[in-house]
Design a protein around this motif. Structure first.
Motif, PDB file in Angstrom:
ATOM      1  N   LEU A  41       0.830  -1.204   0.000  1.00  0.00           N
ATOM      2  CA  LEU A  41       0.000   0.000   0.000  1.00  0.00           C
ATOM      3  C   LEU A  41       0.868   1.259   0.000  1.00  0.00           C
ATOM      4  CD1 LEU A  41      -2.893   1.125   0.120  1.00  0.00           C
ATOM      5  CD2 LEU A  41      -2.686   1.077   2.606  1.00  0.00           C
ATOM      6  N   ALA A  42       1.933   1.253   0.794  1.00  0.00           N
ATOM      7  CA  ALA A  42       2.840   2.400   0.822  1.00  0.00           C
ATOM      8  C   ALA A  42       3.496   2.605  -0.529  1.00  0.00           C
ATOM      9  CB  ALA A  42       3.903   2.205   1.912  1.00  0.00           C
ATOM     10  N   ALA A  43       3.945   1.503  -1.144  1.00  0.00           N
ATOM     11  CA  ALA A  43       4.583   1.606  -2.463  1.00  0.00           C
ATOM     12  C   ALA A  43       3.600   2.137  -3.496  1.00  0.00           C
ATOM     13  CB  ALA A  43       5.116   0.244  -2.895  1.00  0.00           C
ATOM     14  N   ALA A  44       2.371   1.658  -3.451  1.00  0.00           N
ATOM     15  CA  ALA A  44       1.372   2.085  -4.427  1.00  0.00           C
ATOM     16  C   ALA A  44       0.986   3.553  -4.230  1.00  0.00           C
ATOM     17  CB  ALA A  44       0.134   1.200  -4.324  1.00  0.00           C
ATOM     18  N   LEU A  45       0.778   3.954  -2.988  1.00  0.00           N
ATOM     19  CA  LEU A  45       0.361   5.338  -2.725  1.00  0.00           C
ATOM     20  C   LEU A  45       1.465   6.332  -3.043  1.00  0.00           C
ATOM     21  CD1 LEU A  45      -1.665   4.999   0.597  1.00  0.00           C
ATOM     22  CD2 LEU A  45      -2.545   5.401  -1.705  1.00  0.00           C
ATOM     23  N   ILE A  46       2.668   6.058  -2.582  1.00  0.00           N
ATOM     24  CA  ILE A  46       3.767   6.996  -2.800  1.00  0.00           C
ATOM     25  C   ILE A  46       4.218   6.963  -4.257  1.00  0.00           C
ATOM     26  CG2 ILE A  46       6.129   7.624  -2.160  1.00  0.00           C
ATOM     27  CD1 ILE A  46       4.010   8.180   0.008  1.00  0.00           C
ATOM     28  N   GLY A  47       4.468   5.781  -4.779  1.00  0.00           N
ATOM     29  CA  GLY A  47       4.923   5.663  -6.167  1.00  0.00           C
ATOM     30  C   GLY A  47       3.870   6.117  -7.167  1.00  0.00           C
ATOM     31  N   GLY A  48       2.647   5.634  -6.987  1.00  0.00           N
ATOM     32  CA  GLY A  48       1.561   6.030  -7.883  1.00  0.00           C
ATOM     33  C   GLY A  48       1.217   7.498  -7.763  1.00  0.00           C
ATOM     34  N   GLY A  49       1.232   8.002  -6.542  1.00  0.00           N
ATOM     35  CA  GLY A  49       0.957   9.428  -6.338  1.00  0.00           C
ATOM     36  C   GLY A  49       2.024  10.306  -6.965  1.00  0.00           C
ATOM     37  N   ALA A  50       3.283   9.892  -6.851  1.00  0.00           N
ATOM     38  CA  ALA A  50       4.368  10.666  -7.453  1.00  0.00           C
ATOM     39  C   ALA A  50       4.282  10.650  -8.972  1.00  0.00           C
ATOM     40  CB  ALA A  50       5.721  10.124  -6.993  1.00  0.00           C
ATOM     41  N   VAL A  51       3.939   9.492  -9.546  1.00  0.00           N
ATOM     42  CA  VAL A  51       3.763   9.405 -11.003  1.00  0.00           C
ATOM     43  C   VAL A  51       2.624  10.309 -11.449  1.00  0.00           C
ATOM     44  CG1 VAL A  51       3.023   7.866 -12.873  1.00  0.00           C
ATOM     45  CG2 VAL A  51       4.808   7.135 -11.302  1.00  0.00           C
ATOM     46  N   ALA A  52       1.505  10.252 -10.733  1.00  0.00           N
ATOM     47  CA  ALA A  52       0.353  11.083 -11.093  1.00  0.00           C
ATOM     48  C   ALA A  52       0.687  12.573 -10.968  1.00  0.00           C
ATOM     49  CB  ALA A  52      -0.844  10.734 -10.211  1.00  0.00           C
ATOM     50  N   ALA A  53       1.374  12.945  -9.896  1.00  0.00           N
ATOM     51  CA  ALA A  53       1.744  14.339  -9.708  1.00  0.00           C
ATOM     52  C   ALA A  53       2.698  14.807 -10.810  1.00  0.00           C
ATOM     53  CB  ALA A  53       2.381  14.532  -8.338  1.00  0.00           C
TER      54      ALA A  53
ATOM     55  N   VAL B  16       0.729  15.313 -14.059  1.00  0.00           N
ATOM     56  CA  VAL B  16      -0.046  16.557 -14.014  1.00  0.00           C
ATOM     57  C   VAL B  16       0.886  17.753 -14.212  1.00  0.00           C
ATOM     58  CG1 VAL B  16      -1.391  18.068 -12.494  1.00  0.00           C
ATOM     59  CG2 VAL B  16      -1.941  15.628 -12.648  1.00  0.00           C
ATOM     60  N   ARG B  17       2.036  17.714 -13.564  1.00  0.00           N
ATOM     61  CA  ARG B  17       2.995  18.815 -13.687  1.00  0.00           C
ATOM     62  C   ARG B  17       3.490  18.954 -15.122  1.00  0.00           C
ATOM     63  NH1 ARG B  17       7.015  22.060 -12.441  1.00  0.00           N
ATOM     64  NH2 ARG B  17       9.122  21.582 -11.873  1.00  0.00           N
ATOM     65  N   ARG B  18       3.744  17.836 -15.779  1.00  0.00           N
ATOM     66  CA  ARG B  18       4.184  17.907 -17.173  1.00  0.00           C
ATOM     67  C   ARG B  18       3.068  18.410 -18.086  1.00  0.00           C
ATOM     68  NH1 ARG B  18       6.688  13.099 -19.923  1.00  0.00           N
ATOM     69  NH2 ARG B  18       7.087  14.703 -21.445  1.00  0.00           N
ATOM     70  N   GLY B  19       1.832  18.087 -17.743  1.00  0.00           N
ATOM     71  CA  GLY B  19       0.706  18.535 -18.559  1.00  0.00           C
ATOM     72  C   GLY B  19       0.448  20.027 -18.466  1.00  0.00           C
ATOM     73  N   GLN B  20       0.880  20.648 -17.377  1.00  0.00           N
ATOM     74  CA  GLN B  20       0.674  22.086 -17.186  1.00  0.00           C
ATOM     75  C   GLN B  20       1.665  22.923 -17.987  1.00  0.00           C
ATOM     76  OE1 GLN B  20       0.939  22.532 -12.972  1.00  0.00           O
ATOM     77  NE2 GLN B  20      -1.189  21.929 -12.615  1.00  0.00           N
TER      78      GLN B  20
END
Length: 73
Positions: free
Chosen positions: A53-65, A68-72
């Motif tokens: 769960l920690a790997a998914a939340l941190i890793g997935g959240g960082a990828v998503a962030a 989004v940052r690249r899309g801006q």
């Protein structure tokens, strides 16, 4: 040799960082952050499901962030 779960997570993080250096894909570095979070959770004695769960939340959240940052731009 008996490896702990934390050791396995550290190896996964190292492999992801090496793959990122070889390919230049910054997303792999974000996934490595998730593996580091799971390794730290393993050091704290969290069960394997919590480590995932920690790997998914941190890793997935960082990828998503990062996405989004690249899309801006």
């Amino acid at each position: 040799m008996d490896w702990s779960t934390a050791t396995s997570w550290w190896i996964v993080a190292g492999v992801l960082v090496a793959a990122e250096l070889a390919t230049g894909t910054f997303y792999l570095l974000m996934l490595a952050l998730g593996a580091v979070a799971a390794a730290l959770a393993a050091h704290l004695g969290v069960a394997f499901n919590g480590q995932l769960l920690a790997a998914a939340l941190i890793g997935g959240g960082a990828v998503a962030a990062w996405h989004v940052r690249r899309g801006q731009r």
